[in-house]
Motif scaffolding. Sequence first.
Motif, short mmCIF file in Angstrom:
data_model
loop_
_atom_site.label_atom_id
_atom_site.label_comp_id
_atom_site.label_asym_id
_atom_site.label_seq_id
_atom_site.Cartn_x
_atom_site.Cartn_y
_atom_site.Cartn_z
N UNK A 19 -13.78 -2.86 -62.05
CA UNK A 19 -14.10 -4.10 -61.35
C UNK A 19 -15.05 -4.94 -62.19
N UNK A 20 -14.79 -6.23 -62.22
CA UNK A 20 -15.68 -7.17 -62.90
C UNK A 20 -16.00 -8.32 -61.96
N UNK A 21 -17.25 -8.69 -61.91
CA UNK A 21 -17.68 -9.90 -61.22
C UNK A 21 -18.06 -10.91 -62.29
N UNK A 22 -17.23 -11.94 -62.41
CA UNK A 22 -17.36 -12.90 -63.49
C UNK A 22 -17.90 -14.21 -62.94
N UNK A 23 -19.04 -14.71 -63.47
CA UNK A 23 -19.59 -15.98 -62.98
C UNK A 23 -18.63 -17.14 -63.20
N UNK A 24 -18.58 -18.02 -62.24
CA UNK A 24 -17.77 -19.24 -62.34
C UNK A 24 -18.57 -20.26 -63.15
N UNK A 25 -18.06 -20.71 -64.29
CA UNK A 25 -18.83 -21.63 -65.12
C UNK A 25 -19.08 -22.99 -64.47
N UNK A 26 -18.30 -23.33 -63.44
CA UNK A 26 -18.44 -24.64 -62.79
C UNK A 26 -19.23 -24.61 -61.50
N UNK A 27 -19.43 -23.41 -60.94
CA UNK A 27 -20.17 -23.27 -59.67
C UNK A 27 -21.14 -22.12 -59.84
N UNK A 28 -22.43 -22.42 -59.96
CA UNK A 28 -23.40 -21.41 -60.38
C UNK A 28 -23.65 -20.35 -59.32
N UNK A 29 -23.16 -20.53 -58.10
CA UNK A 29 -23.30 -19.50 -57.07
C UNK A 29 -21.96 -18.82 -56.76
N UNK A 30 -20.98 -18.99 -57.65
CA UNK A 30 -19.64 -18.47 -57.40
C UNK A 30 -19.24 -17.43 -58.44
N UNK A 31 -18.41 -16.47 -58.00
CA UNK A 31 -17.97 -15.39 -58.86
C UNK A 31 -16.51 -15.06 -58.58
N UNK A 32 -15.81 -14.61 -59.63
CA UNK A 32 -14.45 -14.10 -59.48
C UNK A 32 -14.49 -12.58 -59.62
N UNK A 33 -13.83 -11.90 -58.70
CA UNK A 33 -13.68 -10.45 -58.79
C UNK A 33 -12.35 -10.14 -59.47
N UNK A 34 -12.42 -9.38 -60.57
CA UNK A 34 -11.24 -8.90 -61.26
C UNK A 34 -11.15 -7.39 -61.08
N UNK A 35 -9.95 -6.87 -60.90
CA UNK A 35 -9.71 -5.43 -60.90
C UNK A 35 -8.68 -5.14 -61.99
N UNK A 36 -9.12 -4.40 -63.00
CA UNK A 36 -8.27 -4.11 -64.15
C UNK A 36 -7.68 -5.40 -64.73
N UNK A 37 -8.51 -6.44 -64.75
CA UNK A 37 -8.12 -7.70 -65.35
C UNK A 37 -7.38 -8.66 -64.46
N UNK A 38 -6.96 -8.22 -63.27
CA UNK A 38 -6.21 -9.08 -62.35
C UNK A 38 -7.17 -9.72 -61.36
N UNK A 39 -7.16 -11.05 -61.22
CA UNK A 39 -8.04 -11.71 -60.26
C UNK A 39 -7.72 -11.29 -58.83
N UNK A 40 -8.73 -10.83 -58.10
CA UNK A 40 -8.56 -10.38 -56.72
C UNK A 40 -9.18 -11.34 -55.71
N UNK A 41 -10.33 -11.89 -56.05
CA UNK A 41 -11.06 -12.75 -55.11
C UNK A 41 -11.93 -13.72 -55.88
#
Length: 283
Positions: A19-41
Amino acid sequence: MASRKRSERVVATVATGVAELVPDPDHHTAFTLLLDGAPQSHVDLADPTYLLFEYVRRMAAAIDLIGPPGQPLRALHLGGGAMTLPRYLAATRPGSAQRVVEIDGELVELVRRSLPLPARASIKVRVGDAREAVSGMRESSYDLVVLDVFAGARTPAHLASVEFMSAIARVLAPGGWLIANIADGPPLRYAKAQVATIRTALPSACLVADSSVLRGRRFGNLVVLAGRTPPPVDGLVRRAAGDWFPGRVETDLDRFTSGFAPVTDTVAVASPPPPEGLFGNRQ
């Protein structure tokens, strides 16, 4: 937490993968959750109504339209991820009683720790298999069931059968709704069979998706809204047409599913894997 720094990327091994929580470069309070590289949330902690993924916006539009604005709903979410829609529902329909079923307990703990749920939201999370959880729930106990379960990038076969859809229908109130996310690509064999399967239990339904996905030209997400009464098609058409990436509503599901039989447990299969490299631009 809302104050988390934009540069802070979190990587953790959970039960279902990396699992990776990747910061959204355009929204400083937002994150994308990836599981094995696939965006989940994708979650914006400061604004839970900001929905980045287009299929999630289509699911949210359906949620907005199935009852009077602001009216609380009893909601069951099968598949948790970073819990984007539970957060959205808590913000747009305060007082909603929500339960989330997520099979990966380590992922649940990661999300709780790194992306805390709103303090006043009535969101209960249960770790377990979606089908097993539904089998033990009371009849007519929910106004809404959201089905968005993926193991990696595929929906498991045991959540794609007539028997499971009948179990979902059992826990829905008479006027309740199922919102399901189906991922498929050309020639949409899986999606067509799934729509036929859902309609055996909840016959009044429609589809919302990108036109090129509905026409079987590319891989993508198709959102199904299904119940026992006519869906709010006019409102869905307006919302889909006005989206950042306009979509289309399909109501002639007899034509869409022509030649495809409902799927039972004995022949159910997992959803097809996405094309290689599909998520490369989102990581």
